[in-house]
Each structure stands twice: as structure tokens, then as C-alpha cells.
Design a protein around this motif. Structure first.
Motif, mmCIF file in Angstrom:
data_model
loop_
_atom_site.group_PDB
_atom_site.id
_atom_site.type_symbol
_atom_site.label_atom_id
_atom_site.label_comp_id
_atom_site.label_asym_id
_atom_site.label_seq_id
_atom_site.Cartn_x
_atom_site.Cartn_y
_atom_site.Cartn_z
ATOM 1 N N GLY A 20 67.403 44.114 37.651
ATOM 2 C CA GLY A 20 67.081 43.537 36.211
ATOM 3 C C GLY A 20 65.741 42.820 35.991
ATOM 4 N N TYR A 21 65.264 42.399 37.284
ATOM 5 C CA TYR A 21 63.766 41.997 36.961
ATOM 6 C C TYR A 21 62.872 43.168 37.343
ATOM 7 N N LEU A 22 63.044 44.102 38.281
ATOM 8 C CA LEU A 22 61.963 45.204 38.226
ATOM 9 C C LEU A 22 61.567 45.953 37.503
ATOM 10 N N PHE A 43 64.862 29.529 32.854
ATOM 11 C CA PHE A 43 65.937 28.524 32.662
ATOM 12 C C PHE A 43 67.040 29.288 32.433
ATOM 13 N N VAL A 44 67.246 30.231 31.430
ATOM 14 C CA VAL A 44 68.466 30.904 31.370
ATOM 15 C C VAL A 44 69.005 31.462 32.415
ATOM 16 N N GLY A 45 68.385 32.024 33.363
ATOM 17 C CA GLY A 45 68.882 32.423 34.686
ATOM 18 C C GLY A 45 69.557 31.383 35.558
ATOM 19 N N GLY A 46 68.580 30.120 35.503
ATOM 20 C CA GLY A 46 69.179 28.766 36.457
ATOM 21 C C GLY A 46 70.501 28.410 35.745
ATOM 22 N N THR A 88 74.794 36.697 31.590
ATOM 23 C CA THR A 88 73.587 36.021 31.443
ATOM 24 C C THR A 88 72.584 35.900 32.401
ATOM 25 N N LEU A 89 73.028 35.774 33.719
ATOM 26 C CA LEU A 89 71.802 36.162 34.548
ATOM 27 C C LEU A 89 71.032 37.233 34.545
ATOM 28 N N VAL A 90 71.713 38.491 34.220
ATOM 29 C CA VAL A 90 70.753 39.691 34.455
ATOM 30 C C VAL A 90 69.868 39.652 33.290
ATOM 31 N N LEU A 91 70.456 38.959 32.112
ATOM 32 C CA LEU A 91 69.479 38.789 31.072
ATOM 33 C C LEU A 91 68.411 38.067 31.102
ATOM 34 N N GLY A 92 68.691 36.794 32.046
ATOM 35 C CA GLY A 92 67.571 36.068 32.448
ATOM 36 C C GLY A 92 66.345 36.873 33.456
ATOM 37 N N SER A 147 70.916 24.352 45.553
ATOM 38 C CA SER A 147 71.724 25.526 45.027
ATOM 39 C C SER A 147 71.244 26.460 44.713
ATOM 40 N N TRP A 148 71.489 27.674 44.675
ATOM 41 C CA TRP A 148 71.197 28.918 44.098
ATOM 42 C C TRP A 148 70.442 28.956 43.051
ATOM 43 N N ARG A 149 70.917 28.033 42.097
ATOM 44 C CA ARG A 149 70.198 27.945 40.839
ATOM 45 C C ARG A 149 68.746 27.613 40.796
#
Length: 478
Positions: A61-63, A98-101, A108-112, A171-173
Motif C-alpha cells: 500500500g506504500y510501495l 496520523f490516519v494510519g496511526g 483505513t490503514l491501507v488508505l493511510g 504500541s504498533w500505532r
């Protein structure tokens, strides 16, 4: 007049130092965020209920958007200036971190991560362009590229180290939320130090037009190509999804080349850039170099955690010597490169990387860190620092200042394509070898390590072939 110049010199030096710090820190977080999630993935999967099939999107999702937007963002830097684009990229990267966190679910994490990838592409193009236009004197330029290269080359190792510490103690966040203060710091330093160049990048532009067809075709084409390469092992290389994705990528890139050569009034990428031998040789070298980085970090992390059962924090600490030696290699390169030019440094840097990979391929399930793993890590690290510094210099050598953003976008695209294709191929080779060694039974530690060894060795062979590309860089200081 002399007194005034004497007073202005320290001010210029301090501003140049801030520019260098901004560019290095910006490049560091871009590379770091591709690897910081590695040791956090098990925690992310448990918290947000990713399925095994969708878990790769934490990374891809980042790459994919990062690779897809590099050329487009490089052109934006040339049109609208490094300062403006650096601030925009940092803002986008920080907001989506911040969205991912705070993500409540996997989507939502993939969107971030996708937003981080877009912002990271803009930052990566802007930092190298700003460095190229700020540091023009050969010795200062070499030192600036050395530090930028060290930040870029060691970002993967620092990401694993910091990710391990965050997962172990918080936390992973926080692997995402840590970017908030870093983003604010970069933006503040950029406002104070990076200036627009009147009439150049960041200055007024007359009748600048964006090549819409070229922008869409290259962005979507690279994204489709990277998606197919990154997901091919998961879905199967002959599956309709992957064949379609790769075909679309190739067709769109062909449309892009046609548009640049024949159709565009103001091309996104002037193909004449590749008449510069230093540029195309540097990018060919970067393709192989880009494949080596994720392979080393990916399989070495698996070896540490899955076979040798290191904890997250111990895995991070195991990568620390690689980071230190990357900075040592970059420092050595910066002192020599002004006298030799980038070619000898690229060749010298590739050799210890190759040796480290070949040595690493011999490690088995009984390997100890000091006897079997530290040595290859140090060799790979010092070579990494030398190569990433010198290849960045070669990629912008002889390129007009108003094309530095494009040249940096092309170089980062080469690294991303090399990383996606190289890791996909090496994972396939490793899995094939693991299956052969395991036979009819489930794979054990010995079978997994055998697969890792093939991947390390194949990557060493790939870097050996890239010596020919490095040798094509013109002789002498540039």
C-alpha cells in the motif's frame, strides 16, 4: 564590502547546514517508513484482523503509490520548486501517517499507507533536487550527497531498529504516529532554510503546462507494473489478475514513451535526458541496487526472527552495525569522490556488497551472530554507503538545474522498480529451494535457511552483473 561578506558567510553556512539536515531527515523517513512496519506486521494483523492474503498491503500500500508518483512528483518539483513541493509532500505524509496511526480497521490503514506513499514520492524527489541546486561546489556537493546517501541507505536498518523498539516498548500505532513530530520538524526547518530560486525551480514560470497524458500514463503504468511484480508470487504469475496488471503496465508505459517522443508539447520527461551516459548508467546500477536492499533486509529479518528466534528489539539491534558502517562508507566516499568522480566509488562499493551477500548465503540454522552474521552485515553496510552516495551524484551529473527534480524522480523510480521486481524474484527462488529441501514434509528451519541462502546468492550475482553498468559511468570528477 569585505566585512559584509565575512558576516554573511556564516549565515550562508548555517542555512546550508539546515538545508542538508532537512533533506537527509526527509529522505530518511521516506525510506524508513518502507521498513519500520516489518517487525510490527504480526501486531497489526492481530489488531486490525488482516487476512493472510491482504497483509501484504501493509507494505505494498506504500510501495505502489510511492513508485507510481515519483516521475510525476519529480516534474512538479521542476515546475513549482523544491521548497514548495517539499512542504506539500511533508504535509501529506504527516497527515496520512496520523490516519494510519489511528486506523480502526484494515482498510483505513491501507488508505493511510497509500497517502504516505504519495507524500513520500514528493519528498524523495524534492530532497535530491534541493540538494543538487544548493550544493554546487564539488567538495561540498560530494559531502552533501554522502550524508543524503547514508540517510537513504541506512533508512531500512534504522526502520527495523526503531520498529523493534516501538513494538517492544509501546504500541504498533507509534510506527506511524512517530512521523507527526518528525514531519513538523522537517516543515519548520524547511521554512527557515530552503529558499525558492528566482527564475529557477520555485521561481516564476511562464506558460508552464502539465503533460496530462504523460502524467497519467506513467503514474498508472508504473503502479500497475509494481502491483503485478509485488503480488505475482501471491496470486501466481500466470493468473489473470497478474497477467492483466503487467500487460496494462507495459501498454501504459509504451503510451508514455510515445507521448514524450511525439505528442506532448511540454513533455513530462524529456527523453534526451538519457543521452547523458552518466544518467542511464546510474539508473541501471540503481535497478540492481534497489533489488539488493529489500532482499537483504527481508530475508535477514526472517532469519533473525523465524529461524534464530530473535525478539523484535534484538532484531533491530542486530541491524545497528549495518547502519553505522553505511555512514562510514558514505563518509569515506565523500572525501574521495571529488577527486575520482562517482564511477570508481560505485565499483568499489559494489564489491563489499557482493562479498557480504555471498558470505551471508552460507549461514545456516545454527549460525551465531558474531561468527556468521556480523561480518556479512558490515561488508554490505559499508558498500551500501559508498554506492548510494556515488550513484546519486552520477544520476544528476551534467543535468541542468531545472531538470534535477526529474532526474531524482527517475533514480528513485529505478530503485522502486528494482526493489519490487527483485524481491518478487528472490522470494520465488527462495520458496522453490525451500520446497525442494523440505521434500514431501513441512519445511523446517534447515529448509527455510536453504531458501534464504539461494536468495542472498542470487542477489550477489545480480550485483555482479551491475558492475558493467557502473563501469559505463564516465571517468573523472563531474
Amino acid at each position: 564590502m569585505t566585512a559584509q561578506m565575512t558576516m554573511e558567510a556564516p549565515v550562508r553556512a548555517r542555512r546550508a547546514g539546515l538545508v542538508l539536515a532537512v533533506c537527509c531527515l526527509g529522505q530518511l523517513i521516506v525510506i524508513l517508513d518502507a521498513s519500520i512496519v516489518n517487525v510490527a506486521i504480526p501486531s497489526i494483523q492481530d489488531a486490525l484482523h488482516f487476512t493472510p492474503g491482504s497483509l501484504t498491503w501493509v507494505y505494498n500500500g506504500y510501495l505502489i503509490p510511492f513508485a507510481g508518483f515519483l516521475l510525476f512528483s519529480g516534474r512538479m518539483v521542476d515546475l513549482f520548486g523544491g521548497r514548495r513541493l517539499l512542504l506539500i509532500g511533508t504535509a501529506v505524509f504527516t497527515v496520512f501517517s496520523f490516519v494510519g496511526g489511528i486506523a480502526p480497521n484494515a482498510a483505513t490503514l491501507v488508505l493511510g499507507r497509500a497517502g504516505q506513499g504519495f507524500g513520500g514520492a514528493v519528498i524523495a524527489s524534492a530532497t535530491l533536487a534541493v540538494l543538487s541546486s544548493t550544493f554546487t561546489e564539488p567538495v561540498e556537493r560530494a559531502k552533501a550527497f554522502a550524508l543524503w546517501g547514508a540517510a537513504s541507505g541506512s533508512g531500512g536498518a534504522i526502520g527495523v531498529l526503531s520498529g523493534g523498539a516501538i513494538v517492544e516498548w509501546a504500541s504498533w500505532r507509534w510506527v506511524f504516529l512517530v512521523n507527526l513530530p518528525l514531519g513538523l520538524l522537517i516543515a519548520g526547518m524547511a521554512v527557515m532554510s530552503v529558499t525558492a530560486v528566482p527564475g529557477g525551480p520555485g521561481g516564476p514560470r511562464k506558460k508552464a503546462k502539465l503533460d496530462v497524458l504523460g502524467s497519467l500514463s506513467v503514474t498508472l503504468g508504473i503502479a500497475a507494473l509494481v502491483y503485478g511484480l509485488a503480488e505475482g508470487q501471491h496470486y501466481g504469475w500466470g493468473s489473470a489478475r497478474i497477467v492483466t496488471s503487467l500487460t496494462i503496465g507495459v501498454v501504459l508505459l509504451a503510451v508514455f514513451v510515445l507521448d514524450q517522443a511525439k505528442l506532448a508539447e511540454q513533455p513530462l520527461m524529456e527523453l534526451s535526458l538519457f543521452r547523458n551516459r552518466s544518467v542511464w548508467a546510474a539508473n541501471l546500477t540503481m535497478l540492481a541496487f534497489g533489488a539488493a536492499l529489500p532482499t537483504m533486509f527481508y530475508f535477514l529479518t526472517l532469519l533473525y526472527q523465524s529461524v534464530l528466534h530473535y525478539s523484535a528489539i534484538r532484531t533491530g539491534l542486530a541491524f545497528l552495525p549495518l547502519t553505522v558502517f553505511a555512514f562510514i562508507g558514505a563518509a569515506a566516499s565523500s572525501s574521495v569522490a571529488p577527486r575520482t568522480g562517482p564511477r570508481p566509488m560505485m565499483l568499489v562499493g559494489l564489491l563489499p556488497m557482493i562479498a557480504g551477500l555471498v558470505w551471508q548465503s552460507a549461514a545456516d540454522e545454527h549460525a551465531t551472530y558474531l561468527a556468521d552474521l556480523l561480518g556479512p552485515t558490515l561488508l554490505f553496510g559499508v558498500g551500501l554507503g559508498i554506492v548510494v552516495t556515488s550513484v546519486a551524484g552520477a544520476a544528476t551529473a551534467g543535468v541542468p538545474e531545472d531538470k534535477h527534480g526529474l532526474a531524482s524522480g527517475v533514480l528513485n523510480t529505478s530503485q522502486s522498480l528494482g526493489g519490487a521486481a527483485g524481491l518478487a524474484v528472490m522470494v520465488a527462488l527462495a520458496q522453490t529451494r525451500t520446497a525442494e529441501v523440505a521434500g514431501d514434509g513441512p519445511p523446517d528451519a534447515h529448509a527455510f535457511v536453504a531458501g534464504y541462502g539461494v536468495a542472498f546468492l542470487a542477489t550477489g550475482v545480480l550485483l555482479t552483473l551491475s558492475l558493467a553498468a557502473a563501469a559505463a559511468v564516465p571517468r573523472g570528477p563531474r
